[in-house]
Design a protein around this motif. Sequence first.
Motif, PDB file in Angstrom:
ATOM      1  N   THR A  48      -9.167 -13.510  -8.419  1.00 15.95           N
ATOM      2  CA  THR A  48      -8.667 -14.758  -7.864  1.00 15.95           C
ATOM      3  C   THR A  48      -7.479 -14.475  -6.953  1.00 15.95           C
ATOM      4  N   GLN A  49      -6.906 -15.503  -6.413  1.00 16.66           N
ATOM      5  CA  GLN A  49      -5.821 -15.361  -5.458  1.00 16.66           C
ATOM      6  C   GLN A  49      -4.690 -16.289  -5.871  1.00 16.66           C
ATOM      7  N   MET A  50      -3.451 -15.816  -5.760  1.00 19.86           N
ATOM      8  CA  MET A  50      -2.279 -16.637  -6.030  1.00 19.86           C
ATOM      9  C   MET A  50      -1.426 -16.688  -4.777  1.00 19.86           C
ATOM     10  N   TYR A  51      -0.869 -17.865  -4.510  1.00 19.64           N
ATOM     11  CA  TYR A  51      -0.021 -18.059  -3.332  1.00 19.64           C
ATOM     12  C   TYR A  51       1.348 -18.566  -3.753  1.00 19.64           C
ATOM     13  N   PHE A  52       2.321 -18.387  -2.879  1.00 22.10           N
ATOM     14  CA  PHE A  52       3.674 -18.860  -3.122  1.00 22.10           C
ATOM     15  C   PHE A  52       3.954 -20.084  -2.264  1.00 22.10           C
ATOM     16  N   PRO A  53       4.758 -21.019  -2.791  1.00 22.91           N
ATOM     17  CA  PRO A  53       5.047 -22.246  -2.057  1.00 22.91           C
ATOM     18  C   PRO A  53       5.673 -21.957  -0.690  1.00 22.91           C
ATOM     19  N   GLY A  54       5.278 -22.747   0.295  1.00 33.24           N
ATOM     20  CA  GLY A  54       5.872 -22.648   1.620  1.00 33.24           C
ATOM     21  C   GLY A  54       5.425 -21.464   2.449  1.00 33.24           C
ATOM     22  N   ASP A  55       4.393 -20.759   2.031  1.00 31.96           N
ATOM     23  CA  ASP A  55       3.911 -19.602   2.789  1.00 31.96           C
ATOM     24  C   ASP A  55       3.511 -20.059   4.193  1.00 31.96           C
ATOM     25  N   PRO A  56       4.110 -19.484   5.221  1.00 30.29           N
ATOM     26  CA  PRO A  56       3.801 -19.915   6.587  1.00 30.29           C
ATOM     27  C   PRO A  56       2.419 -19.484   7.071  1.00 30.29           C
ATOM     28  N   LEU A  57       1.718 -18.666   6.285  1.00 28.24           N
ATOM     29  CA  LEU A  57       0.417 -18.158   6.714  1.00 28.24           C
ATOM     30  C   LEU A  57      -0.764 -18.871   6.056  1.00 28.24           C
ATOM     31  N   PHE A  58      -0.516 -19.973   5.331  1.00 32.38           N
ATOM     32  CA  PHE A  58      -1.609 -20.732   4.719  1.00 32.38           C
ATOM     33  C   PHE A  58      -2.703 -21.061   5.734  1.00 32.38           C
ATOM     34  N   SER A  59      -2.311 -21.473   6.912  1.00 30.32           N
ATOM     35  CA  SER A  59      -3.298 -21.901   7.911  1.00 30.32           C
ATOM     36  C   SER A  59      -4.147 -20.750   8.432  1.00 30.32           C
ATOM     37  N   LEU A  60      -3.733 -19.520   8.194  1.00 28.85           N
ATOM     38  CA  LEU A  60      -4.475 -18.348   8.664  1.00 28.85           C
ATOM     39  C   LEU A  60      -5.265 -17.651   7.556  1.00 28.85           C
ATOM     40  N   ASP A  61      -5.079 -18.072   6.320  1.00 31.32           N
ATOM     41  CA  ASP A  61      -5.722 -17.398   5.199  1.00 31.32           C
ATOM     42  C   ASP A  61      -7.141 -17.931   4.996  1.00 31.32           C
ATOM     43  N   PRO A  62      -8.157 -17.072   5.132  1.00 32.67           N
ATOM     44  CA  PRO A  62      -9.543 -17.543   5.026  1.00 32.67           C
ATOM     45  C   PRO A  62      -9.914 -18.024   3.630  1.00 32.67           C
ATOM     46  N   ILE A  63      -9.349 -17.441   2.584  1.00 36.56           N
ATOM     47  CA  ILE A  63      -9.657 -17.883   1.227  1.00 36.56           C
ATOM     48  C   ILE A  63      -9.061 -19.268   0.999  1.00 36.56           C
ATOM     49  N   TYR A  64      -7.801 -19.427   1.325  1.00 31.87           N
ATOM     50  CA  TYR A  64      -7.114 -20.709   1.148  1.00 31.87           C
ATOM     51  C   TYR A  64      -7.787 -21.804   1.964  1.00 31.87           C
ATOM     52  N   GLN A  65      -8.140 -21.492   3.191  1.00 34.56           N
ATOM     53  CA  GLN A  65      -8.757 -22.487   4.067  1.00 34.56           C
ATOM     54  C   GLN A  65     -10.196 -22.824   3.674  1.00 34.56           C
ATOM     55  N   ALA A  66     -10.866 -21.933   2.958  1.00 35.51           N
ATOM     56  CA  ALA A  66     -12.253 -22.183   2.548  1.00 35.51           C
ATOM     57  C   ALA A  66     -12.345 -23.243   1.461  1.00 35.51           C
ATOM     58  N   ILE A  67     -11.242 -23.532   0.795  1.00 37.64           N
ATOM     59  CA  ILE A  67     -11.231 -24.536  -0.271  1.00 37.64           C
ATOM     60  C   ILE A  67     -10.888 -25.873   0.357  1.00 37.64           C
ATOM     61  N   THR A  68     -11.851 -26.766   0.380  1.00 35.67           N
ATOM     62  CA  THR A  68     -11.649 -28.046   1.070  1.00 35.67           C
ATOM     63  C   THR A  68     -11.004 -29.101   0.180  1.00 35.67           C
ATOM     64  N   ASP A  69     -11.088 -28.956  -1.136  1.00 37.60           N
ATOM     65  CA  ASP A  69     -10.469 -29.898  -2.070  1.00 37.60           C
ATOM     66  C   ASP A  69      -8.970 -29.588  -2.153  1.00 37.60           C
ATOM     67  N   LYS A  70      -8.130 -30.514  -1.679  1.00 34.33           N
ATOM     68  CA  LYS A  70      -6.689 -30.290  -1.633  1.00 34.33           C
ATOM     69  C   LYS A  70      -6.100 -29.998  -3.012  1.00 34.33           C
ATOM     70  N   GLU A  71      -6.543 -30.729  -4.040  1.00 33.45           N
ATOM     71  CA  GLU A  71      -6.016 -30.494  -5.384  1.00 33.45           C
ATOM     72  C   GLU A  71      -6.381 -29.099  -5.885  1.00 33.45           C
ATOM     73  N   ALA A  72      -7.596 -28.653  -5.621  1.00 34.58           N
ATOM     74  CA  ALA A  72      -8.010 -27.306  -6.016  1.00 34.58           C
ATOM     75  C   ALA A  72      -7.199 -26.261  -5.266  1.00 34.58           C
ATOM     76  N   ARG A  73      -6.965 -26.504  -3.997  1.00 36.59           N
ATOM     77  CA  ARG A  73      -6.163 -25.574  -3.191  1.00 36.59           C
ATOM     78  C   ARG A  73      -4.729 -25.530  -3.704  1.00 36.59           C
ATOM     79  N   ASP A  74      -4.173 -26.678  -4.044  1.00 34.53           N
ATOM     80  CA  ASP A  74      -2.797 -26.737  -4.545  1.00 34.53           C
ATOM     81  C   ASP A  74      -2.630 -25.971  -5.852  1.00 34.53           C
TER      82      ASP A  74
END
Length: 77
Positions: A11-37
Motif C-alpha cells: 500500500t501507499q502512505m502520504y503526508f498531509p500537504g504534499d505538493p506532489l499529490f497532483s502528480l502521483d499516479p496512485i493517489y490520482q487513480a483513486i477517485t473516491d475522495k474519502e478513500a484517497r483521504d
Amino acid sequence: FGTDFTQRMITQMYFPGDPLFSLDPIYQAITDKEARDRLVASYDHSLTTHEWATGYNWDIVLTGSNRTWMEDEEGDH
C-alpha cells in the motif's frame, strides 16, 4: 502477508500537504475522495519528539467493517 504465506499486501502512505499529490499516479487513480483521504497520515503531537522526529498516525484496515487484522488470542493462524 495475506491469506497465504506467498501473498502480500502493498500500500501507499502520504503526508498531509504534499505538493506532489497532483502528480502521483496512485493517489490520482483513486477517485473516491474519502478513500484517497484515508491514505494521508495525520500529525500526532503526542508521538512527536521535539527536534528529533515528527509523529504521524496512519491506520491500515484489512477486511470487514473497519477491521484491522490481528492474530487470534490463542496464537492460531
